[in-house]
Design a protein around this motif. Structure first.
Motif, PDB file in Angstrom:
ATOM      1  N   GLN A 176       0.833  -1.205   0.000  1.00 46.12           N
ATOM      2  CA  GLN A 176       0.000   0.000   0.000  1.00 46.12           C
ATOM      3  C   GLN A 176       0.866   1.253   0.000  1.00 46.12           C
ATOM      4  OE1 GLN A 176      -3.303  -0.019   2.911  1.00 46.12           O
ATOM      5  NE2 GLN A 176      -2.885  -2.195   3.193  1.00 46.12           N
ATOM      6  N   ALA A 177       1.872   1.260   0.870  1.00 40.98           N
ATOM      7  CA  ALA A 177       2.728   2.441   0.975  1.00 40.98           C
ATOM      8  C   ALA A 177       3.477   2.693  -0.327  1.00 40.98           C
ATOM      9  CB  ALA A 177       3.720   2.264   2.129  1.00 40.98           C
ATOM     10  N   GLN A 178       3.927   1.626  -0.959  1.00 34.55           N
ATOM     11  CA  GLN A 178       4.687   1.756  -2.194  1.00 34.55           C
ATOM     12  C   GLN A 178       3.863   2.452  -3.274  1.00 34.55           C
ATOM     13  OE1 GLN A 178       6.066  -2.023  -3.660  1.00 34.55           O
ATOM     14  NE2 GLN A 178       8.113  -1.279  -3.972  1.00 34.55           N
ATOM     15  N   MET A 179       2.602   2.086  -3.398  1.00 33.29           N
ATOM     16  CA  MET A 179       1.741   2.678  -4.415  1.00 33.29           C
ATOM     17  C   MET A 179       1.235   4.052  -3.997  1.00 33.29           C
ATOM     18  SD  MET A 179      -0.574  -0.559  -5.654  1.00 33.29           S
ATOM     19  CE  MET A 179      -1.722   0.538  -6.483  1.00 33.29           C
ATOM     20  N   PHE A 180       0.681   4.137  -2.801  1.00 36.64           N
ATOM     21  CA  PHE A 180      -0.051   5.340  -2.416  1.00 36.64           C
ATOM     22  C   PHE A 180       0.853   6.501  -2.046  1.00 36.64           C
ATOM     23  CE2 PHE A 180      -3.701   2.383  -0.816  1.00 36.64           C
ATOM     24  CZ  PHE A 180      -3.980   2.036  -2.136  1.00 36.64           C
ATOM     25  N   SER A 181       2.156   6.243  -1.874  1.00 33.65           N
ATOM     26  CA  SER A 181       3.074   7.331  -1.543  1.00 33.65           C
ATOM     27  C   SER A 181       3.553   8.070  -2.794  1.00 33.65           C
ATOM     28  CB  SER A 181       4.287   6.794  -0.773  1.00 33.65           C
ATOM     29  OG  SER A 181       5.024   5.886  -1.575  1.00 33.65           O
ATOM     30  N   LEU A 182       3.144   7.607  -3.968  1.00 38.55           N
ATOM     31  CA  LEU A 182       3.500   8.308  -5.198  1.00 38.55           C
ATOM     32  C   LEU A 182       2.540   9.475  -5.401  1.00 38.55           C
ATOM     33  CD1 LEU A 182       4.231   5.314  -7.608  1.00 38.55           C
ATOM     34  CD2 LEU A 182       5.889   6.819  -6.510  1.00 38.55           C
ATOM     35  N   HIS A 183       3.087  10.654  -5.608  1.00 43.49           N
ATOM     36  CA  HIS A 183       2.267  11.856  -5.793  1.00 43.49           C
ATOM     37  C   HIS A 183       2.630  12.484  -7.138  1.00 43.49           C
ATOM     38  CE1 HIS A 183       1.485  11.267  -1.533  1.00 43.49           C
ATOM     39  NE2 HIS A 183       2.790  11.320  -1.303  1.00 43.49           N
ATOM     40  N   GLU A 184       2.292  11.770  -8.185  1.00 49.71           N
ATOM     41  CA  GLU A 184       2.631  12.198  -9.535  1.00 49.71           C
ATOM     42  C   GLU A 184       1.364  12.607 -10.279  1.00 49.71           C
ATOM     43  OE1 GLU A 184       5.778  12.375 -10.708  1.00 49.71           O
ATOM     44  OE2 GLU A 184       6.504  11.712  -8.744  1.00 49.71           O
TER      45      GLU A 184
END
Length: 480
Positions: A176-184
Motif C-alpha cells: 500500500q505504501a509503495q503505491m499510495f506514496s507516489l504523488h505524480e
C-alpha cells in the motif's frame, strides 16, 4: 507477425496494435498467429548473450513492426544493471547442494518480478505513442505488485496516465505504501471496496464499453497485455541457459500463480522449444488453478469466497490468462474458447476431464499444488535455517509445491516473486525478525498517501476517469 483473438477475431494487427489495445474487441485476449520455435542449435546460439540481447532474440520474432535497431535500443535501455541492481538481471541461486534453485526476479524498482516486464512496457509504450502522436490512459487492476511495478515504470512518461485499482485493505502495508506514496500528476490510485476480482471485472467492464474506451484512450498493463507475457518468457530462457545443462536435458519450473500470467509465460517458452519439463502451478488457499489441474474442472470462485491470505498477490478467484491456455489446448479454436469463457462469465465450470482436450492438458505437463499460511511460515523458517536465505510468502508457496514435484536428476527452478521486505509482517512471524529492505524504501510506511476509496461500481469509476482526464486537459475541475 500478426495477432488474433482467443475468441476468434482473425486480425488484430501487429505487435504495436495489440500493445495499446488491452482486450480484443470481441472480449478475448491477443495471441500471435503462430509461435516460432527454437531448435537445439538456435538455443545453443543464445549462450553467453547479455540479458538485453537474449531478450531481443526471444522477442524479435513476435515484434516485427518495430525496426531492429530501435528494438535493440529499447531493450538495452530497459534491462540495465542500475535499474535491476545486478549485472546478471535475474541471478540463479542454488539452495545448498539440493536440486532447488531460486530465480531472482525481484531486484527491480518495485522489488517484485513484475518489474521485469513492466519496465519494458514503459519503454515500448513511450516509443509507440511517440511515433503515433497518441496518448494512452492505462486502466489496471492489482492484487499487490502489478500496481507499484506499473506506476514506477510509467513515472515521467508524458504520454501515459495510470489509473490503478486495488482491493481496499487487502494488500500488505508495504505494498500500500509503495503505491499510495507516489504523488505524480499522471498516477491515480483507486482503492475499490471489494477483492481483486472485483477490480479486474471493473477493468473488463470499462474495456467492454467501446465508445468510452475509444473516447478516453483506455489501454492495459495487466497480464492480459501480450507484451507482458512475452517479456516474462525471456527469464525462463535465461534460467535454462544459466544451468548449463546438456542439450535437450529438461528443467522444471515452480511458479507461484494466481492470475496465470507468469506461468503461462513459461508455457510460451516451452512452446518455443525450450526444454521445459514440468510447469508447477503453486496456489495458496485460493486454489482454483490447483482444482483444475488436479480434477479437470475450472470453476471461478466468487468474490465472497476469495480468502484473504498471507500471500495476497495470489488472492484471485478468476485467472484471466487461463483463457490463453485454453485457447492453445483447444488447438486455437476461437469459437470453442469463446464458448468456454462465456460460460465462465455465467458462473459455469469448464469441465475437461475425460475429453480430448484433457489429453492436451495432460500432455502439457502442468502440475499443481496448494499451500496454506502454516505451510508458508514453516517453509520460510526452514529455508532460512537450512540455507540462510529469506524468501517472501509467495515464493514460499512456490518452493513448497515445487519440492513436492521434484524428479531425480532434474533441476527445479522456483521463481522468486518478491523480496521479503514487501511482506515483512509474515516473514517476521516466521523467523522472528524483520527482513531488511533497500535504503530507498526505509520508513516508506510513514510517507503521506494519496488514493481514492471507491465503491465497486463501474459508473462511478467511469465518471472518475472522465473527470480526471478532463481536469488534465483543463476541461473540468478536479474531483479532489
Amino acid at each position: 507477425m500478426k495477432y488474433v483473438s482467443t475468441r476468434g477475431t482473425p486480425d488484430l494487427g501487429q505487435f504495436s496494435d495489440v500493445l495499446l489495445m488491452g482486450l480484443a474487441p470481441d472480449g478475448g485476449l491477443a495471441m500471435p498467429e503462430s509461435i516460432p520455435a527454437f531448435g537445439p542449435a538456435d538455443l545453443e546460439a543464445l549462450r553467453g548473450l547479455s540479458y538485453p540481447d537474449l531478450a531481443f532474440a526471444v522477442m524479435r520474432p513476435f515484434i516485427t513492426d518495430v525496426p531492429e535497431d530501435d528494438l535493440r535500443a529499447l531493450l538495452h535501455r530497459t534491462y540495465r544493471s542500475d535499474v535491476f541492481h545486478s549485472a546478471d538481471m535475474t541471478p540463479l541461486t542454488r539452495l545448498g547442494d539440493s536440486q532447488l534453485y531460486l530465480l531472482e526476479l525481484s531486484n527491480g524498482p518495485s522489488l517484485a518480478f513484475k518489474d521485469m516486464a513492466m519496465q519494458f512496457l514503459g519503454e515500448i509504450f513511450e516509443y509507440v505513442l511517440e511515433r503515433r502522436g497518441e496518448v494512452l490512459n492505462i486502466l489496471g487492476a492489482t492484487s499487490g505488485d502489478t500496481g507499484s511495478a506499473a506506476e514506477y515504470a510509467m513515472l515521467g512518461k508524458a504520454r501515459v496516465n495510470v489509473f490503478m485499482l486495488s482491493p481496499h485493505g487487502r494488500m500488505s502495508t508495504f505494498q500500500q505504501a509503495q503505491m499510495f506514496s507516489l504523488h505524480e500528476p499522471n498516477i491515480f490510485n483507486i482503492a475499490v471496496e471489494g477483492v481483486f476480482d472485483d477490480c479486474q471485472d471493473l477493468v473488463k467492464a470499462v474495456n467492454a464499453d467501446a465508445p468510452f474506451k475509444a473516447r478516453y484512450e483506455i489501454g492495459a498493463v495487466n497480464s492480459i497485455n501480450w507484451a507482458r507475457v512475452l517479456a516474462q518468457a525471456v527469464y525462463y530462457f535465461k534460467a535454462y541457459l544459466a544451468l548449463n545443462l546438456a542439450p535437450g536435458q529438461p528443467v522444471d519450473f515452480s511458479v507461484p500463480s494466481g492470475n496465470f500470467g507468469n506461468v503461462f509465460a513459461g508455457y510460451l517458452a516451452k512452446s518455443m522449444g525450450l526444454p521445459v519439463g514440468q510447469l508447477i502451478v503453486a496456489s495458496n488457499e485460493n486454489d482454483v488453478l490447483h482444482d483444475f489441474f488436479s480434477s479437470g474442472t475450472y470453476h471461478v470462485r466468487p468474490a465472497e469466497r476469495v480468502a484473504m491470505t498471507s500471500s495476497p498477490s495470489m488472492d484471485i478467484g478468476k485467472a484471466s490468462n487461463f483463457e490463453r491456455y485454453l485457447y492453445l489446448i483447444a488447438d486455437r479454436d476461437g469459437a470453442q474458447t469463446r464458448t468456454w469463457w462465456e460460460g465462465v462469465g455465467r458462473g459455469e465450470p469448464v469441465a475437461l476431464h475425460g475429453s480430448a482436450h484433457w489429453d492436451a492438458v495432460t500432455a502439457s505437463e502442468f502440475r499443481s499444488g496448494r499451500s496454506t499460511h502454516a505451510d508458508r511460515l514453516n517453509t520460510i523458517r526452514r529455508i532460512d535455517r537450512e540455507y540462510g536465505r529469506l524468501i517472501d510468502p509467495h515464493t514460499a508457496d512456490g518452493v513448497l509445491v515445487g519440492e513436492r514435484h521434484l524428479r531425480p536428476g532434474v533441476p527445479m527452478v522456483c521463481l522468486e516473486t518478491a523480496l521479503p521486505a514487501k511482506f515483512g509482517e509474515t516473514v517476521q512471524e516466521a523467523v522472528g525478525r524483520i527482513p531488511g529492505r533497500p535504503e530507498r524504501f526505509l520508513n516508506i510506511e510513514d510517507a503521506p498517501r494519496t488514493f481514492e476509496v471507491m465503491p465497486n461500481d463501474v459508473q462511478v469509476l467511469k465518471a472518475y476517469i472522465a473527470a480526471k482526464l478532463g481536469a488534465l486537459k483543463g476541461e473540468v475541475s478536479p474531483t479532489r
